[in-house]
Design a protein around this motif. Structure first.
Motif, short mmCIF file in Angstrom:
data_model
loop_
_atom_site.label_atom_id
_atom_site.label_comp_id
_atom_site.label_asym_id
_atom_site.label_seq_id
_atom_site.Cartn_x
_atom_site.Cartn_y
_atom_site.Cartn_z
N GLU A 34 0.82 -1.22 0.00
CA GLU A 34 0.00 0.00 0.00
C GLU A 34 0.85 1.26 0.00
O GLU A 34 0.59 2.20 -0.76
N ARG A 35 1.89 1.30 0.84
CA ARG A 35 2.70 2.52 0.92
C ARG A 35 3.53 2.73 -0.34
O ARG A 35 3.81 3.88 -0.71
N VAL A 36 3.92 1.67 -1.00
CA VAL A 36 4.64 1.81 -2.26
C VAL A 36 3.74 2.46 -3.30
O VAL A 36 4.14 3.37 -4.04
N ARG A 37 2.50 2.01 -3.36
CA ARG A 37 1.55 2.59 -4.31
C ARG A 37 1.27 4.06 -3.98
O ARG A 37 1.18 4.90 -4.87
N GLN A 38 1.14 4.35 -2.70
CA GLN A 38 0.90 5.74 -2.30
C GLN A 38 2.10 6.62 -2.63
O GLN A 38 1.93 7.75 -3.11
N MET A 39 3.30 6.11 -2.39
CA MET A 39 4.49 6.91 -2.68
C MET A 39 4.62 7.17 -4.17
O MET A 39 4.91 8.30 -4.59
N LEU A 40 4.40 6.15 -4.99
CA LEU A 40 4.48 6.34 -6.43
C LEU A 40 3.43 7.35 -6.90
O LEU A 40 3.72 8.22 -7.73
N SER A 41 2.23 7.26 -6.36
CA SER A 41 1.16 8.19 -6.73
C SER A 41 1.55 9.62 -6.35
O SER A 41 1.38 10.56 -7.14
N CYS A 152 -6.56 7.72 -8.33
CA CYS A 152 -6.08 6.72 -7.36
C CYS A 152 -7.24 5.97 -6.71
O CYS A 152 -7.26 5.79 -5.48
N GLY A 153 -8.19 5.55 -7.52
CA GLY A 153 -9.33 4.81 -6.98
C GLY A 153 -8.88 3.57 -6.23
O GLY A 153 -8.01 2.84 -6.67
#
Length: 240
Positions: A34-41, A152-153
């Protein structure tokens, strides 16, 4: 020296996050974090920022030391996602972490759908304002084709993401209605109906979307349907 990676990445944020490598969906296991996806976003929208700012946005309830630890670990995961074949002795190309600065190298080798969406709409609005509807419509339609859903749905809410989601949804709503109006003026009495319903799906309280639907029904000679749509709009406004 940073060598070019030899492949192109595309970050898609309009809808659930997707990362493409040369047209193929990246399925790296670390991208499920989850945090990887948030950081990339976050970095895709703020490609030049600082470690401190990213840590504060992603771990707002942590103290500085704990947030810093999480940041370092998550950066390692994200680097593996972006450049899985990179040797540890080689400097990363896509995500550059120099001292306190963080930079996602957006450009020829890495593109972001949100940036393209904004560019298309900026172009459409510019030529539309100059009275060139024939040039504005293709730009609007290119932008609409990029919009798979809310920004970022599926990701957890965060203040920065909520602001970006609202901004992009408003731009989408304005563009989809304007595209419908231009198509209707050009004699298309089918596509504007679909666009009007898509606008209402994105924003059920959109009076402009109802106007587009009513105008399209009237153009099609569907007067009873136009009256029913008007009644739904009036009921919506009465509840607001």
């Amino acid at each position: 020296m940073r060598g070019t990676p030899g492949y192109r990445l595309r970050v898609c944020l309009l809808g659930p996050l997707e990362l493409d490598r040369d047209g193929w969906l990246v399925a790296h296991p670390d991208l499920r974090r989850e945090r990887v996806r948030q950081m990339l976003s976050y970095l895709a929208i703020h490609p030049r920022t600082t470690r401190q700012r990213v840590a504060a946005e992603l771990w707002p309830d942590f103290d500085d030391e704990a947030a810093g630890r999480n940041l370092r670990v998550t950066l390692t995961y994200l680097q593996r996602v972006l450049e899985p074949e990179r040797r540890g002795s080689n400097p990363p190309y896509f995500l550059r972490a120099d001292g306190p600065a963080l930079e996602l190298s957006v450009g020829h080798w890495l593109s972001v759908d949100v940036h393209e969406f904004d560019r298309c709409l900026d172009e459409g609005e510019r030529v539309d304002g100059e009275g060139s509807a024939s040039l504005a419509l293709p730009a609007y339609r290119r932008a609409l084709a990029l919009y798979r859903g809310d920004f970022c749905g599926g990701q957890p809410d965060a203040d920065w993401a909520s602001l970006e989601r609202d901004r992009l949804r408003l731009r989408y709503l304005t563009a989809v209605i304007r595209a419908g109006e231009l198509l209707l003026a050009d004699g298309d009495e089918h596509t504007p109906l679909r666009l009007g319903h898509e606008a209402l799906h994105a924003e059920p309280w959109s009076e402009a979307a109802y106007r587009l639907l009513i105008s399209t029904h009237l153009a099609r000679g569907e007067h009873a349907q136009a009256r029913r749509t008007l009644a739904r709009c009036q009921a919506m406004l009465a509840r607001s």
